[in-house]
Write a protein that holds these residues in place. Structure first.
Motif, PDB file in Angstrom:
ATOM      1  N   UNK A 167       0.830  -1.210   0.000  1.00 11.17           N
ATOM      2  CA  UNK A 167       0.000   0.000   0.000  1.00 11.17           C
ATOM      3  C   UNK A 167       0.861   1.256   0.000  1.00 11.17           C
ATOM      4  N   UNK A 168       1.926   1.258   0.777  1.00  8.22           N
ATOM      5  CA  UNK A 168       2.825   2.418   0.792  1.00  8.22           C
ATOM      6  C   UNK A 168       3.507   2.592  -0.565  1.00  8.22           C
ATOM      7  N   UNK A 169       3.930   1.493  -1.164  1.00 12.10           N
ATOM      8  CA  UNK A 169       4.536   1.574  -2.490  1.00 12.10           C
ATOM      9  C   UNK A 169       3.533   2.092  -3.515  1.00 12.10           C
ATOM     10  N   UNK A 170       2.294   1.643  -3.388  1.00 10.00           N
ATOM     11  CA  UNK A 170       1.231   2.104  -4.281  1.00 10.00           C
ATOM     12  C   UNK A 170       1.029   3.612  -4.137  1.00 10.00           C
ATOM     13  N   UNK A 171       1.181   4.120  -2.916  1.00  3.79           N
ATOM     14  CA  UNK A 171       0.998   5.549  -2.655  1.00  3.79           C
ATOM     15  C   UNK A 171       2.213   6.378  -3.032  1.00  3.79           C
ATOM     16  N   UNK A 172       3.346   5.731  -3.289  1.00  3.33           N
ATOM     17  CA  UNK A 172       4.565   6.467  -3.544  1.00  3.33           C
ATOM     18  C   UNK A 172       5.140   7.071  -2.280  1.00  3.33           C
ATOM     19  N   UNK A 173       4.886   6.422  -1.151  1.00  2.00           N
ATOM     20  CA  UNK A 173       5.349   6.904   0.145  1.00  2.00           C
ATOM     21  C   UNK A 173       6.207   5.834   0.813  1.00  2.00           C
ATOM     22  N   UNK A 174       6.828   6.194   1.930  1.00  2.00           N
ATOM     23  CA  UNK A 174       7.664   5.262   2.673  1.00  2.00           C
ATOM     24  C   UNK A 174       7.225   5.219   4.134  1.00  2.00           C
ATOM     25  N   UNK A 204       5.589  -1.844  15.859  1.00  2.00           N
ATOM     26  CA  UNK A 204       7.009  -2.168  16.058  1.00  2.00           C
ATOM     27  C   UNK A 204       7.488  -3.140  14.986  1.00  2.00           C
ATOM     28  N   UNK A 205       6.690  -4.174  14.735  1.00  2.00           N
ATOM     29  CA  UNK A 205       7.052  -5.176  13.731  1.00  2.00           C
ATOM     30  C   UNK A 205       7.222  -4.536  12.356  1.00  2.00           C
ATOM     31  N   UNK A 206       6.392  -3.534  12.059  1.00  2.00           N
ATOM     32  CA  UNK A 206       6.435  -2.879  10.759  1.00  2.00           C
ATOM     33  C   UNK A 206       7.501  -1.790  10.686  1.00  2.00           C
ATOM     34  N   UNK A 207       8.163  -1.533  11.796  1.00  2.00           N
ATOM     35  CA  UNK A 207       9.191  -0.506  11.806  1.00  2.00           C
ATOM     36  C   UNK A 207       8.634   0.894  11.888  1.00  2.00           C
ATOM     37  N   UNK A 208       7.457   1.045  12.504  1.00  2.00           N
ATOM     38  CA  UNK A 208       6.803   2.345  12.624  1.00  2.00           C
ATOM     39  C   UNK A 208       6.865   2.847  14.060  1.00  2.00           C
TER      40      UNK A 208
END
Length: 381
Positions: free
Chosen positions: A34-41, A63-67
């Motif tokens: 989804x982030x790649x689809x949005x062009x975001x990181x 935490x698992x997702x690195x957020x």
């Protein structure tokens, strides 16, 4: 317009039969896509919503997702959770307490049962108010079956009309190469399937699969600089109902009657403005009551309204265009999948099942056994 919020990213994880991934991995896959689809990181995300996984929801998953978000949401109201979270995210972005919100879900419900790591749900709760119904066999499926039987009794809705909902949804699934079940079926197939809870046979009920999905929201003016057409959140509404059937005053009225009224009024739209619908379809009666509640037809007329291929791609109100929870994918709380499919339709990306010139999508999630509802209207210019 200032204050507008848009869905700028939408994607699914692997879905259907996924035996080699954990729920955490499905969340990660959906979020990354989804982030790649949005062009975001990941660095752009300051708001995060998820529920149903980990001990400290949603901290453990973040935490698992690195957020490391500064705005979080762990609302848990069943299948409508993700539509409720969209409403919360819109409010947060407008208020300036979050700039970019990621909502994500993933489940290996099917794989866990196959591996005997869990059992099927009979009753989701025997605590609080639910304790007074659980001993008498009020399973989740039985509660939905009661709504169908009551509608049949009051309005003359037929079992064939309910079965037709499953048939039309399977037709749409046949257009989606990622749908779990794609073979055509007939009303007779639905009626002759194994009985589960009268009047529902197995094919009146949603399937069980694995899978996940995610959406990303941000301010619409920022979305103009991102890769895809701007899908605006036009209006939202949420309603809470009851968990005990004895407290529900009318089994034939979905709480979507309240959430839908709010969403349409806030958007300045009516059901006549909608081009495509994505409705929670845990059971065939869920769909019928949702159509009536949202004003697509009069109360009691849902069965007749949905005859003649109404829900099919190419019909007068294409609905659950990916094949829905009845045929495509249902890992437990399907609300996120409704949003992803709506975004694909509005962007013109639903290859093979695209609704021509779709400009307004109506998304409605149902939680529990009509215990909650949330409606989201999305649109493109």
């Amino acid at each position: 317009m200032p204050g507008e919020v848009a869905v700028v990213g939408a994607a699914l994880s692997d879905c259907g039969r996924v035996d080699t991934m954990t729920p955490f991995a499905l969340h990660h896959q959906a979020a990354a896509r989804a982030l790649a689809d949005a062009g975001l990181s990941h660095a752009d995300v300051d708001g995060f919503g998820s529920t149903g996984l980990g001990v400290l929801q949603p901290v453990e998953l973040a935490e698992y997702l690195g957020l490391r978000p500064t705005w979080v949401d762990s609302t848990g109201v069943g299948g409508s959770t993700w539509e409720v979270m969209v409403e919360h995210a819109v409010d947060a972005i407008r208020a300036g307490t979050a700039k970019t919100v990621l909502l994500v879900y993933g489940s290996t419900a099917r794989a866990d049962i196959k591996k005997r790591l869990r059992t099927a749900n009979l009753s989701l709760s025997s605590r609080g108010p639910s304790q007074f119904e659980a001993p008498w066999g009020h399973t989740l499926i039985a509660k939905y079956a009661m709504t169908a039987r009551r509608h049949m009794h009051e309005f003359g809705t037929t079992i064939e009309q309910l079965a037709n909902i499953a048939v039309d949804t399977r037709y749409n699934a046949g257009l989606n190469p990622d749908a779990m079940y794609r073979d055509p079926m007939t009303v007779d197939d639905v009626l002759s399937a194994q009985m589960v809870a009268t009047p529902f046979t197995k094919l009146h009920c949603c399937i069980r699969s694995d899978g996940g999905g995610a959406v990303v929201l941000t301010a619409a003016d920022r979305a103009a600089d991102l890769p895809h057409p701007v899908v605006r959140v036009l209006g939202t509404g949420t309603a809470s109902n009851v968990t005990t059937m004895s407290e529900w005053t009318d089994f034939t009225i979905s709480p979507a009657a309240v959430s839908g009224k709010l969403a349409f009024e806030r958007a300045g739209l009516t059901a006549r403005d909608v081009d495509v619908c994505e409705f929670y379809d845990s059971f065939t009666s869920t769909v019928l009551l949702t159509f009536e509640a949202l004003g697509f037809c009069e109360r009691g007329e849902g069965g007749a309204y949905l005859e003649g291929g109404t829900m099919r791609v190419g019909g007068r109100m294409p609905t659950n265009t990916d094949g829905g929870g009845l045929s495509s994918c249902q890992p437990g709380m399907r609300g996120i999948f409704l949003l992803v499919e709506a975004v694909k339709q509005l962007r013109g990306e639903a290859t093979g099942r695209q609704v021509p010139e779709a400009r307004v999508a109506c998304v409605n999630g149902t939680g529990g056994w009509f215990s909650s509802a949330s409606t989201v209207l999305l649109g493109v210019d």
